[in-house]
Design a protein around this motif. Structure first.
Motif, PDB file in Angstrom:
ATOM      1  N   THR A   3       8.869  -5.022 -10.691  1.00 31.60           N
ATOM      2  CA  THR A   3       7.884  -4.587  -9.716  1.00 31.60           C
ATOM      3  C   THR A   3       8.066  -5.357  -8.411  1.00 31.60           C
ATOM      4  O   THR A   3       8.824  -6.323  -8.341  1.00 31.60           O
ATOM      5  CB  THR A   3       6.471  -4.882 -10.233  1.00 31.60           C
ATOM      6  N   ILE A   4       7.330  -4.900  -7.409  1.00 30.61           N
ATOM      7  CA  ILE A   4       7.341  -5.600  -6.121  1.00 30.61           C
ATOM      8  C   ILE A   4       6.884  -7.042  -6.318  1.00 30.61           C
ATOM      9  O   ILE A   4       7.419  -7.963  -5.723  1.00 30.61           O
ATOM     10  CB  ILE A   4       6.446  -4.838  -5.112  1.00 30.61           C
ATOM     11  N   ARG A   5       5.924  -7.212  -7.222  1.00 27.86           N
ATOM     12  CA  ARG A   5       5.455  -8.574  -7.507  1.00 27.86           C
ATOM     13  C   ARG A   5       6.586  -9.454  -8.042  1.00 27.86           C
ATOM     14  O   ARG A   5       6.763 -10.587  -7.603  1.00 27.86           O
ATOM     15  CB  ARG A   5       4.296  -8.531  -8.517  1.00 27.86           C
ATOM     16  N   ASP A   6       7.368  -8.904  -8.972  1.00 29.04           N
ATOM     17  CA  ASP A   6       8.514  -9.661  -9.516  1.00 29.04           C
ATOM     18  C   ASP A   6       9.501 -10.015  -8.413  1.00 29.04           C
ATOM     19  O   ASP A   6      10.004 -11.129  -8.342  1.00 29.04           O
ATOM     20  CB  ASP A   6       9.260  -8.837 -10.573  1.00 29.04           C
ATOM     21  N   HIS A   7       9.780  -9.027  -7.569  1.00 30.87           N
ATOM     22  CA  HIS A   7      10.739  -9.254  -6.480  1.00 30.87           C
ATOM     23  C   HIS A   7      10.243 -10.347  -5.535  1.00 30.87           C
ATOM     24  O   HIS A   7      11.003 -11.228  -5.130  1.00 30.87           O
ATOM     25  CB  HIS A   7      10.962  -7.962  -5.687  1.00 30.87           C
ATOM     26  N   ILE A  32       8.276 -12.852   5.650  1.00 28.79           N
ATOM     27  CA  ILE A  32       7.832 -11.578   6.208  1.00 28.79           C
ATOM     28  C   ILE A  32       8.412 -10.457   5.341  1.00 28.79           C
ATOM     29  O   ILE A  32       9.635 -10.342   5.193  1.00 28.79           O
ATOM     30  CB  ILE A  32       8.299 -11.413   7.670  1.00 28.79           C
ATOM     31  N   ALA A  33       7.527  -9.683   4.745  1.00 27.32           N
ATOM     32  CA  ALA A  33       7.953  -8.564   3.910  1.00 27.32           C
ATOM     33  C   ALA A  33       8.239  -7.376   4.830  1.00 27.32           C
ATOM     34  O   ALA A  33       7.327  -6.815   5.422  1.00 27.32           O
ATOM     35  CB  ALA A  33       6.863  -8.217   2.899  1.00 27.32           C
ATOM     36  N   VAL A  34       9.505  -7.032   4.960  1.00 32.91           N
ATOM     37  CA  VAL A  34       9.900  -5.968   5.885  1.00 32.91           C
ATOM     38  C   VAL A  34       9.714  -4.608   5.203  1.00 32.91           C
ATOM     39  O   VAL A  34      10.464  -4.231   4.318  1.00 32.91           O
ATOM     40  CB  VAL A  34      11.345  -6.164   6.375  1.00 32.91           C
ATOM     41  N   SER A  35       8.666  -3.914   5.657  1.00 30.90           N
ATOM     42  CA  SER A  35       8.202  -2.717   4.955  1.00 30.90           C
ATOM     43  C   SER A  35       8.570  -1.422   5.661  1.00 30.90           C
ATOM     44  O   SER A  35       8.059  -0.351   5.321  1.00 30.90           O
ATOM     45  CB  SER A  35       6.682  -2.817   4.790  1.00 30.90           C
ATOM     46  N   LYS A  38       8.866   2.242   4.224  1.00 28.54           N
ATOM     47  CA  LYS A  38       8.212   2.236   2.909  1.00 28.54           C
ATOM     48  C   LYS A  38       6.779   2.740   3.003  1.00 28.54           C
ATOM     49  O   LYS A  38       6.076   2.469   3.976  1.00 28.54           O
ATOM     50  CB  LYS A  38       8.226   0.823   2.320  1.00 28.54           C
ATOM     51  N   PRO A  39       6.339   3.474   1.976  1.00 28.29           N
ATOM     52  CA  PRO A  39       4.982   4.051   1.992  1.00 28.29           C
ATOM     53  C   PRO A  39       3.893   2.994   1.831  1.00 28.29           C
ATOM     54  O   PRO A  39       4.135   1.916   1.291  1.00 28.29           O
ATOM     55  CB  PRO A  39       4.990   5.006   0.794  1.00 28.29           C
ATOM     56  N   LEU A  40       2.695   3.364   2.265  1.00 22.20           N
ATOM     57  CA  LEU A  40       1.551   2.448   2.245  1.00 22.20           C
ATOM     58  C   LEU A  40       1.295   1.806   0.888  1.00 22.20           C
ATOM     59  O   LEU A  40       0.990   0.622   0.812  1.00 22.20           O
ATOM     60  CB  LEU A  40       0.285   3.201   2.675  1.00 22.20           C
ATOM     61  N   PHE A  41       1.443   2.592  -0.181  1.00 21.82           N
ATOM     62  CA  PHE A  41       1.092   2.025  -1.486  1.00 21.82           C
ATOM     63  C   PHE A  41       1.981   0.825  -1.822  1.00 21.82           C
ATOM     64  O   PHE A  41       1.564  -0.092  -2.525  1.00 21.82           O
ATOM     65  CB  PHE A  41       1.112   3.099  -2.595  1.00 21.82           C
ATOM     66  N   MET A  42       3.199   0.830  -1.302  1.00 26.73           N
ATOM     67  CA  MET A  42       4.086  -0.308  -1.565  1.00 26.73           C
ATOM     68  C   MET A  42       3.633  -1.552  -0.795  1.00 26.73           C
ATOM     69  O   MET A  42       3.736  -2.673  -1.293  1.00 26.73           O
ATOM     70  CB  MET A  42       5.521   0.037  -1.183  1.00 26.73           C
ATOM     71  N   LEU A  43       3.142  -1.338   0.412  1.00 23.01           N
ATOM     72  CA  LEU A  43       2.610  -2.477   1.175  1.00 23.01           C
ATOM     73  C   LEU A  43       1.377  -3.036   0.471  1.00 23.01           C
ATOM     74  O   LEU A  43       1.193  -4.255   0.383  1.00 23.01           O
ATOM     75  CB  LEU A  43       2.258  -2.059   2.610  1.00 23.01           C
ATOM     76  N   GLU A  44       0.571  -2.131  -0.049  1.00 22.12           N
ATOM     77  CA  GLU A  44      -0.639  -2.559  -0.755  1.00 22.12           C
ATOM     78  C   GLU A  44      -0.291  -3.329  -2.028  1.00 22.12           C
ATOM     79  O   GLU A  44      -0.934  -4.320  -2.364  1.00 22.12           O
ATOM     80  CB  GLU A  44      -1.522  -1.347  -1.064  1.00 22.12           C
ATOM     81  N   GLU A  45       0.756  -2.878  -2.692  1.00 21.20           N
ATOM     82  CA  GLU A  45       1.215  -3.575  -3.890  1.00 21.20           C
ATOM     83  C   GLU A  45       1.689  -4.988  -3.530  1.00 21.20           C
ATOM     84  O   GLU A  45       1.397  -5.951  -4.242  1.00 21.20           O
ATOM     85  CB  GLU A  45       2.369  -2.782  -4.506  1.00 21.20           C
ATOM     86  N   ALA A  46       2.419  -5.082  -2.439  1.00 23.70           N
ATOM     87  CA  ALA A  46       2.895  -6.397  -1.987  1.00 23.70           C
ATOM     88  C   ALA A  46       1.706  -7.278  -1.608  1.00 23.70           C
ATOM     89  O   ALA A  46       1.675  -8.471  -1.918  1.00 23.70           O
ATOM     90  CB  ALA A  46       3.849  -6.238  -0.804  1.00 23.70           C
ATOM     91  N   TYR A  47       0.727  -6.668  -0.956  1.00 24.24           N
ATOM     92  CA  TYR A  47      -0.476  -7.423  -0.570  1.00 24.24           C
ATOM     93  C   TYR A  47      -1.177  -7.978  -1.808  1.00 24.24           C
ATOM     94  O   TYR A  47      -1.563  -9.141  -1.849  1.00 24.24           O
ATOM     95  CB  TYR A  47      -1.424  -6.519   0.228  1.00 24.24           C
ATOM     96  N   GLU A  48      -1.300  -7.131  -2.823  1.00 23.80           N
ATOM     97  CA  GLU A  48      -1.919  -7.554  -4.087  1.00 23.80           C
ATOM     98  C   GLU A  48      -1.182  -8.754  -4.676  1.00 23.80           C
ATOM     99  O   GLU A  48      -1.777  -9.600  -5.335  1.00 23.80           O
ATOM    100  CB  GLU A  48      -1.899  -6.406  -5.107  1.00 23.80           C
ATOM    101  N   ALA A  49       0.133  -8.790  -4.449  1.00 23.08           N
ATOM    102  CA  ALA A  49       0.963  -9.876  -4.986  1.00 23.08           C
ATOM    103  C   ALA A  49       1.032 -11.060  -4.018  1.00 23.08           C
ATOM    104  O   ALA A  49       1.861 -11.953  -4.185  1.00 23.08           O
ATOM    105  CB  ALA A  49       2.355  -9.351  -5.301  1.00 23.08           C
ATOM    106  N   GLY A  50       0.209 -11.021  -2.987  1.00 23.04           N
ATOM    107  CA  GLY A  50       0.090 -12.188  -2.107  1.00 23.04           C
ATOM    108  C   GLY A  50       0.766 -12.092  -0.755  1.00 23.04           C
ATOM    109  O   GLY A  50       0.653 -13.005   0.058  1.00 23.04           O
ATOM    110  N   ALA A 225      15.230  -6.870  -0.707  1.00 27.17           N
ATOM    111  CA  ALA A 225      15.019  -7.696  -1.901  1.00 27.17           C
ATOM    112  C   ALA A 225      13.588  -7.581  -2.430  1.00 27.17           C
ATOM    113  O   ALA A 225      13.320  -7.910  -3.584  1.00 27.17           O
ATOM    114  CB  ALA A 225      15.344  -9.164  -1.611  1.00 27.17           C
ATOM    115  N   ILE A 226      12.673  -7.093  -1.597  1.00 30.90           N
ATOM    116  CA  ILE A 226      11.282  -6.943  -2.036  1.00 30.90           C
ATOM    117  C   ILE A 226      10.964  -5.496  -2.402  1.00 30.90           C
ATOM    118  O   ILE A 226      10.401  -5.209  -3.456  1.00 30.90           O
ATOM    119  CB  ILE A 226      10.302  -7.421  -0.929  1.00 30.90           C
ATOM    120  N   PHE A 227      11.347  -4.589  -1.510  1.00 30.80           N
ATOM    121  CA  PHE A 227      10.943  -3.184  -1.672  1.00 30.80           C
ATOM    122  C   PHE A 227      12.047  -2.267  -2.196  1.00 30.80           C
ATOM    123  O   PHE A 227      11.822  -1.089  -2.411  1.00 30.80           O
ATOM    124  CB  PHE A 227      10.441  -2.635  -0.331  1.00 30.80           C
ATOM    125  N   GLY A 228      13.245  -2.795  -2.339  1.00 31.13           N
ATOM    126  CA  GLY A 228      14.367  -1.955  -2.761  1.00 31.13           C
ATOM    127  C   GLY A 228      15.045  -1.320  -1.567  1.00 31.13           C
ATOM    128  O   GLY A 228      14.622  -1.509  -0.418  1.00 31.13           O
TER     129      GLY A 228
END
Ligand SMILES: *Cc1c(COP(=O)(O)O)cnc(C)c1O
Length: 235
Positions: A3-7, A32-35, A38-50, A225-228
């Motif tokens: 998952t994005i969290r793992d990455h 800096i997570a370069v998004s 990438k769709p919003l839900f992926m940014l939200e997932e990254a946000y959830e992971a900190g 490396a974060i979002f694929g």
């Protein structure tokens, strides 16, 4: 499946190791997570992971994502791509830092729009350290003068330098450019220009962020490396 969290955790571990090796504190390094793309839900997932710092290279994309992401406590956007002067007004109140200032004219427009919006914009000077023809950014020789001119503008704050290193097979090849950007920062600081204290070094991407951290990066910009991988298919 990772998952994005793992990455994110994997990247954080690598930062930690690089810091240990270099005798630095991981707190000195902003990831800096370069998004971009990438769709919003992926940014939200990254946000959830900190993740709190997001990097985008297009004004339009920041504006459309800002409505949702700007609402999340602590979340900020960094503009890391080339910026056209006619788009400055749209983003001026939506980004924490503009990493890609490569002309006095652009700096002046940002200053003017920041004043209009009642804020002071943090900016970085983009330097084409490797002198690649295809890249934006000024030469190392010009950086000092540009910083000096920018120092006269009241609504921007020059925080440091940014570079995009070449795409190389062996990331060790980029170490020389990171060293050079760091040295340039030290040299400009030594000039004691009024109001200028350059601490930020934005360098290192998926392929070479470990090397960049070893060489003193304070901000690394990591997308793949974060979002694929990014799919530019029909975009
Ligand atoms: C896309 C981009 C990145 C991230 O690249 P990755 O190789 O996916 O980590 C970093 N910096 C800038 C300026 C970019 O445009």
């Amino acid at each position: 499946m990772n998952t994005i969290r793992d990455h994110l955790n994997e990247v954080r571990e690598n930062i930690q190791k690089a810091c240990e090796k270099a005798g630095r504190s991981p707190q000195e390094v902003t990831l800096i997570a370069v998004s971009k793309t990438k769709p919003l839900f992926m940014l939200e997932e990254a946000y959830e992971a900190g993740a709190r710092d997001f990097g985008e290279n297009k004004v339009q994309e920041i504006c459309s994502k800002y409505e949702r992401i700007g609402e999340l406590p602590g979340a900020v956007f960094h503009l890391i791509g080339h910026l056209q002067t006619n788009k400055v007004r749209q983003v001026i109140d939506k980004v924490a830092m503009i990493h890609s200032v490569d002309s006095l004219h652009l700096a002046q427009v940002i200053d003017k729009e920041a004043a209009r919006a009642g804020l002071i914009m943090d900016i970085l000077i983009e330097v084409n350290v490797a002198e690649e023809e295809s890249k934006f950014g000024i030469s190392c020789d010009e950086a000092g003068d540009l910083v000096r001119e920018c120092a006269k503008l009241h609504n921007i704050h020059v925080c440091g330098l940014m570079t995009i290193a070449p795409f190389v097979e062996n990331c060790e090849e980029n170490r020389q450019y990171f060293k050079k950007l760091k040295q340039l920062c030290v040299d400009i600081n030594a000039k004691n220009i009024d109001n200028i204290n350059m601490d930020v070094l934005s360098m290192g991407m998926t392929n070479d962020y470990v090397i960049a951290v070893e060489e003193g990066a304070t901000h690394i910009r990591v997308g793949t490396a974060i979002f694929g991988h990014r799919d530019y298919g029909n975009a």
